[in-house]
Design a protein around this motif. Structure first.
Motif, mmCIF file in Angstrom:
data_model
loop_
_atom_site.group_PDB
_atom_site.id
_atom_site.type_symbol
_atom_site.label_atom_id
_atom_site.label_comp_id
_atom_site.label_asym_id
_atom_site.label_seq_id
_atom_site.Cartn_x
_atom_site.Cartn_y
_atom_site.Cartn_z
ATOM 1 N N SER A 1 0.815 -1.210 0.000
ATOM 2 C CA SER A 1 0.000 0.000 0.000
ATOM 3 C C SER A 1 0.850 1.262 0.000
ATOM 4 O O SER A 1 2.003 1.255 0.406
ATOM 5 C CB SER A 1 -0.934 0.016 1.225
ATOM 6 O OG SER A 1 -0.189 -0.005 2.430
ATOM 7 N N ARG A 2 0.232 2.343 -0.494
ATOM 8 C CA ARG A 2 0.803 3.693 -0.446
ATOM 9 C C ARG A 2 -0.278 4.673 -0.854
ATOM 10 O O ARG A 2 -0.793 4.587 -1.975
ATOM 11 C CB ARG A 2 2.012 3.852 -1.381
ATOM 12 C CG ARG A 2 2.510 5.299 -1.415
ATOM 13 C CD ARG A 2 3.584 5.533 -2.459
ATOM 14 N NE ARG A 2 4.024 6.913 -2.426
ATOM 15 C CZ ARG A 2 3.483 7.893 -3.148
ATOM 16 N NH1 ARG A 2 2.490 7.631 -3.989
ATOM 17 N NH2 ARG A 2 3.927 9.129 -3.046
ATOM 18 N N ASP A 3 -0.633 5.605 0.005
ATOM 19 C CA ASP A 3 -1.654 6.600 -0.318
ATOM 20 C C ASP A 3 -2.902 5.929 -0.900
ATOM 21 O O ASP A 3 -3.588 5.195 -0.217
ATOM 22 C CB ASP A 3 -1.092 7.662 -1.255
ATOM 23 C CG ASP A 3 0.058 8.445 -0.618
ATOM 24 O OD1 ASP A 3 0.132 8.479 0.622
ATOM 25 O OD2 ASP A 3 0.878 9.011 -1.372
ATOM 26 N N GLY B 1 8.865 7.871 -2.915
ATOM 27 C CA GLY B 1 7.600 7.507 -2.281
ATOM 28 C C GLY B 1 7.820 6.383 -1.275
ATOM 29 O O GLY B 1 8.690 5.530 -1.461
ATOM 30 N N THR B 2 7.031 6.372 -0.216
ATOM 31 C CA THR B 2 7.135 5.339 0.809
ATOM 32 C C THR B 2 6.014 4.322 0.623
ATOM 33 O O THR B 2 4.839 4.686 0.523
ATOM 34 C CB THR B 2 7.060 5.944 2.220
ATOM 35 O OG1 THR B 2 8.173 6.814 2.411
ATOM 36 C CG2 THR B 2 7.105 4.859 3.285
ATOM 37 N N TYR B 3 6.393 3.051 0.581
ATOM 38 C CA TYR B 3 5.443 1.955 0.393
ATOM 39 C C TYR B 3 5.461 1.062 1.626
ATOM 40 O O TYR B 3 6.525 0.804 2.206
ATOM 41 C CB TYR B 3 5.810 1.145 -0.851
ATOM 42 C CG TYR B 3 5.601 1.918 -2.139
ATOM 43 C CD1 TYR B 3 4.464 1.737 -2.919
ATOM 44 C CD2 TYR B 3 6.544 2.859 -2.558
ATOM 45 C CE1 TYR B 3 4.265 2.462 -4.085
ATOM 46 C CE2 TYR B 3 6.347 3.595 -3.725
ATOM 47 C CZ TYR B 3 5.207 3.388 -4.480
ATOM 48 O OH TYR B 3 5.011 4.111 -5.632
ATOM 49 N N ASP B 4 4.284 0.587 2.001
ATOM 50 C CA ASP B 4 4.126 -0.268 3.176
ATOM 51 C C ASP B 4 3.725 -1.666 2.747
ATOM 52 O O ASP B 4 3.057 -1.865 1.716
ATOM 53 C CB ASP B 4 3.057 0.295 4.111
ATOM 54 C CG ASP B 4 3.417 1.683 4.616
ATOM 55 O OD1 ASP B 4 4.502 1.833 5.196
ATOM 56 O OD2 ASP B 4 2.602 2.611 4.421
ATOM 57 N N ALA C 1 8.231 -1.189 5.656
ATOM 58 C CA ALA C 1 8.145 0.035 4.856
ATOM 59 C C ALA C 1 9.469 0.275 4.152
ATOM 60 O O ALA C 1 10.539 -0.021 4.689
ATOM 61 C CB ALA C 1 7.787 1.237 5.729
ATOM 62 N N THR D 1 11.300 3.380 1.455
ATOM 63 C CA THR D 1 11.209 4.619 0.688
ATOM 64 C C THR D 1 12.050 4.454 -0.570
ATOM 65 O O THR D 1 13.261 4.205 -0.490
ATOM 66 C CB THR D 1 11.701 5.826 1.506
ATOM 67 O OG1 THR D 1 10.870 5.980 2.665
ATOM 68 C CG2 THR D 1 11.644 7.098 0.680
ATOM 69 N N SER E 1 14.126 -1.463 -1.718
ATOM 70 C CA SER E 1 13.767 -0.930 -3.033
ATOM 71 C C SER E 1 15.001 -0.427 -3.765
ATOM 72 O O SER E 1 16.048 -0.159 -3.161
ATOM 73 C CB SER E 1 12.739 0.200 -2.895
ATOM 74 O OG SER E 1 13.216 1.225 -2.040
#
Length: 249
Positions: free
Chosen positions: A78-80, A106-109, A123, A125, A236
């Motif tokens: 997820s992200r935003d 962007g940061t992704y979880d 998480a 980035t 990432s």
């Protein structure tokens, strides 16, 4: 400063990217009288692919036979406004996301849940986008030259890989920069010695801090890089390419 990776990933996975093939053999093990298995996750998000891949395994004690990977977990990326429940792919032996485009910086979880285990969360980035100043498309690269690029925000580790158009990878190296560097400089003569000639595509990748900690930070404990509630790596990379004539003599 050159620095080679000193650890391998802790789950059996082949990460197929244009820059680097990372292969691991077994889950990390340790002895504990009150031992309880934990989720062991391995995933590296990359702008080089539209579908992201996550492997879900578990930890094992020493001499405990390893079993198949976990194929019935709930894996959510997820992200935003992104909320993707990944599906397990039998041929790939990992969970595959829906296609989407990564956002630099962007940061992704991630959330991984499976019966009998604590829920794992993580998480990462994404490293920032960067520009390759030299070599540019059509330039000639020699031992006297320096590969030069702008700094990738959030990255400390870079890799450089050469690939011929006919297929197959050539020389590969890692480069560790200083966080204060605004320009990343990789002197060719400091990293390569063998003769090489021909037209090559050069893949340059920057890596997030989770990747750096997982591979280059030494320690005796089970590795947790970007994850809690379990072990493994959720990291990432951001990749750029250029094509140039290589003349290493």
């Amino acid at each position: 400063m050159k620095k080679k990776l000193t650890r391998r990933p802790t789950s059996a996975i082949a990460w197929l990217l244009p820059v680097v093939l990372l292969i691991s053999n077994q889950c990390e093990t340790y002895v504990d009288i009150d031992y309880e298995p934990q989720l062991n996750v391995f995933g590296i998000l990359s702008n080089a692919q539209q579908r992201q891949e996550i492997l879900v395994d578990r930890t094992y004690q020493i001499e405990e036979p390893t079993g198949p990977v976990i194929d019935d977990a709930l894996v959510i990326l997820s992200r935003d406004d992104l909320f993707d429940t990944l599906e397990f792919s039998i041929p790939d032996v990992r969970y595959i996301s829906s296609p989407f485009t990564l956002v630099p910086e962007g940061t992704y979880d991630i959330m991984v849940s499976s019966d009998g285990f604590d829920t794992l969360r993580g998480a990462t980035t994404i490293p920032g986008n960067f520009t390759i100043f030299f070599p540019g498309y059509g330039d000639t690269l020699t031992f006297q030259d320096t590969i030069t690029l702008s700094r990738s925000e959030g990255a400390q580790l870079y890799s450089v890989a050469f690939s011929q158009s006919a297929g197959g990878f050539g020389p590969f190296t890692w480069h560790e920069s200083q966080p204060s560097d605004t320009i990343v400089q990789i002197p060719v003569a400091d990293y390569w010695e063998e003769a090489l000639e021909g037209y090559y595509t050069i893949y340059i990748a920057s890596y997030d801090n989770n990747f750096y900690e997982y591979y280059l930070v030494e320690g005796d404990s089970i590795k947790q890089a970007g994850v809690t509630g379990g072990v493994g790596l959720f990291g990432s990379t951001w990749i750029r390419t250029t094509s140039t004539y290589v003349l290493f003599q």
